[in-house]
Design a protein around this motif. Structure first.
Motif, mmCIF file in Angstrom:
data_model
loop_
_atom_site.group_PDB
_atom_site.id
_atom_site.type_symbol
_atom_site.label_atom_id
_atom_site.label_comp_id
_atom_site.label_asym_id
_atom_site.label_seq_id
_atom_site.Cartn_x
_atom_site.Cartn_y
_atom_site.Cartn_z
ATOM 1 N N LEU A 135 44.316 17.684 58.299
ATOM 2 C CA LEU A 135 44.730 16.333 57.954
ATOM 3 C C LEU A 135 44.636 16.147 56.445
ATOM 4 O O LEU A 135 43.739 16.655 55.800
ATOM 5 C CB LEU A 135 43.764 15.341 58.621
ATOM 6 C CG LEU A 135 44.408 14.168 59.352
ATOM 7 C CD1 LEU A 135 43.403 13.511 60.252
ATOM 8 C CD2 LEU A 135 45.004 13.195 58.382
ATOM 9 N N HIS A 136 45.550 15.381 55.944
ATOM 10 C CA HIS A 136 45.526 15.107 54.513
ATOM 11 C C HIS A 136 44.399 14.135 54.183
ATOM 12 O O HIS A 136 44.338 13.040 54.708
ATOM 13 C CB HIS A 136 46.865 14.520 54.097
ATOM 14 C CG HIS A 136 46.889 14.090 52.702
ATOM 15 N ND1 HIS A 136 47.139 14.959 51.680
ATOM 16 C CD2 HIS A 136 46.650 12.899 52.135
ATOM 17 C CE1 HIS A 136 47.068 14.308 50.558
ATOM 18 N NE2 HIS A 136 46.769 13.047 50.799
ATOM 19 N N HIS A 137 43.527 14.531 53.290
ATOM 20 C CA HIS A 137 42.375 13.669 52.996
ATOM 21 C C HIS A 137 42.399 13.032 51.621
ATOM 22 O O HIS A 137 42.159 11.864 51.468
ATOM 23 C CB HIS A 137 41.079 14.464 53.151
ATOM 24 C CG HIS A 137 40.772 14.782 54.568
ATOM 25 N ND1 HIS A 137 40.858 16.052 55.083
ATOM 26 C CD2 HIS A 137 40.404 13.985 55.588
ATOM 27 C CE1 HIS A 137 40.537 16.018 56.360
ATOM 28 N NE2 HIS A 137 40.255 14.778 56.690
ATOM 29 N N ALA A 138 42.624 13.831 50.623
ATOM 30 C CA ALA A 138 42.553 13.290 49.261
ATOM 31 C C ALA A 138 43.438 14.133 48.361
ATOM 32 O O ALA A 138 43.616 15.319 48.584
ATOM 33 C CB ALA A 138 41.119 13.307 48.748
ATOM 34 N N ILE A 139 43.956 13.470 47.348
ATOM 35 C CA ILE A 139 44.725 14.167 46.324
ATOM 36 C C ILE A 139 43.726 14.677 45.296
ATOM 37 O O ILE A 139 42.765 13.992 44.958
ATOM 38 C CB ILE A 139 45.685 13.171 45.644
ATOM 39 C CG1 ILE A 139 46.701 12.657 46.643
ATOM 40 C CG2 ILE A 139 46.350 13.799 44.442
ATOM 41 C CD1 ILE A 139 47.776 13.622 46.983
ATOM 42 N N ARG A 197 43.647 7.570 47.346
ATOM 43 C CA ARG A 197 42.455 8.396 47.272
ATOM 44 C C ARG A 197 42.711 9.612 46.397
ATOM 45 O O ARG A 197 43.391 10.557 46.817
ATOM 46 C CB ARG A 197 42.030 8.841 48.682
ATOM 47 C CG ARG A 197 40.741 9.644 48.698
ATOM 48 C CD ARG A 197 39.561 8.745 48.447
ATOM 49 N NE ARG A 197 38.367 9.447 47.973
ATOM 50 C CZ ARG A 197 37.500 10.067 48.764
ATOM 51 N NH1 ARG A 197 37.672 10.095 50.057
ATOM 52 N NH2 ARG A 197 36.456 10.666 48.258
#
Lengths: 222, 222
Positions: free
Chosen positions: B3-7, B88
């Motif tokens: 899952l994409h969490h943070a850049i 984020r």
DNA sequence: GCAAAAGTGTTAGATATACACCCATGG
DNA sequence: CCATGGGTGTATATCTAACACTTTTGC
């Protein structure tokens, strides 16, 4: 919002001091390509609703079973492209310290997945965790020299000999007993207790405790 | 994969020393919600094929027009959830230093989007960049005290008075001229040149250079 | 009484701090 | 000759480093 670039993770190196030795909490990493009981440090992904430090503390709980209050500080962000064979993972590593006698029996005991291991002789660790360990040991040296960090490694009550032994472990030097005592006592970090060790087969030793566990610059200690 | 969490991003605080002042390279951030000429430090996203330090160097080039060889070291990973109003973003901040006279004319000059600004009196910066600046200034203090880092801030040739002034700026103290000279000369960091300043309206001053630009522990300097 | 760790002072050398005047140049 | 910044030494206090014997307890 943007192209997916990297997964963000954290790892924690949790230290304690017991039996004149530095110990670190490890986990067993037996995921491809690591098999056969390889060791590493507890860690995991950072979630959208937590900062890196909160994630580190959560991982300590979930992966290493550690719930006690501890000292924790950011160490370094490891970002080499190939540091994790599973893909692009950047890890913000944390260093933590906890006094052995703050730990519950469950936290002290070794389990299948997680254990306390002596810092010396850990051997090859998973990922870039050997590099993390080197960073952490250098960091401990620097802080031990200039702050009262050891208040987070020593038990509530300790003898000066035990404290000296902790400094010697971390700094990797042998210290002179008389000079060490003179120096550490005049720094006003310690409180003399109205107690001595008992039940040893030698002369009882005076017990001390740290005045404060707030880690601050305390002169050039050792 | 996950899952994409943070850049993941990076920001760079690039310092130099000129005219008895510490300067830092800023950019203009006029993106919502920041308007009206708000300042910040150059930065950007970390790409899949580069580590954080490489990204920092690339951002310095692309956003601040700096191509010269420089000293660069990781400062801290900033990961507060709300640190960037756009979403984020976790930023691995770097601190860099470059001698003013290593810079080309194009790098020295101020442009619309990027400029050299005095460290004192920067005012409110975009995002959490004031916090980054505080971290960087503390870090500079610590390194100035214990390493030859100033070899990356001073010009190739300088007088002892100029060097003292750089230490005073960074450490935010006033030093005694005679004690400073005694100390710095006995550390063997400097090479006396067969040259003096000329064309000033006062007595010419002896010029020195640093022996080495390899930044290492050099005793407790000041 | 013996083994084991605790406890204790002094000295010499190095380092840090405080401090004030003369010098070389340009105008 | 004056204004400006450059350059220099000493004395004191503090800190560091080296070093060896006596004490208290359990067995």
């Amino acid at each position: 919002m943007e192209l997916h670039h990297a997964i963000l993770a954290t790892d924690v190196l949790l230290f304690t001091f017991r039996a004149s030795q530095l110990w670190v909490r490890t986990i067993t990493v037996d995921r491809p390509p690591y098999f056969v009981n390889m060791k590493g440090f507890p860690g995991g992904l950072i979630k959208p609703d937590e900062n890196a430090e909160a994630a580190a503390i959560r991982c300590l709980r979930e992966k290493a079973g550690i719930l006690s209050k501890l000292f924790i500080e950011q160490l370094y962000a490891f970002s080499e492209i190939d540091r994790d064979p599973r893909g692009r993972v950047v890890s913000v590593a944390y260093l933590a310290c906890v006094p052995w006698d703050d730990l519950s029996e469950l936290e002290q005991v070794d389990q299948d997945a997680t254990a306390w291991r002596r810092v010396n002789g850990l051997g090859k660790l998973a990922y870039d965790h050997n590099e993390m360990l080197n960073f952490a040991l250098e960091w401990l040296k620097a802080k031990a020299k200039s702050t009262n960090l050891l208040s987070w490694l020593m038990p509530k009550e300790f003898t000066l000999t035990e404290l000296q032994s902790c400094y010697e472990q971390i700094l990797e030097v042998k210290l002179d007993k008389r000079n060490f005592r003179k120096k550490i006592l005049q720094l006003d970090l310690l409180k003399l207790l109205a107690k001595k060790t008992a039940g040893m087969k030698n002369r009882p030793a005076q017990l001390y405790q740290f005045n404060s566990k707030k880690v601050t610059f305390s002169g050039n200690l050792i």
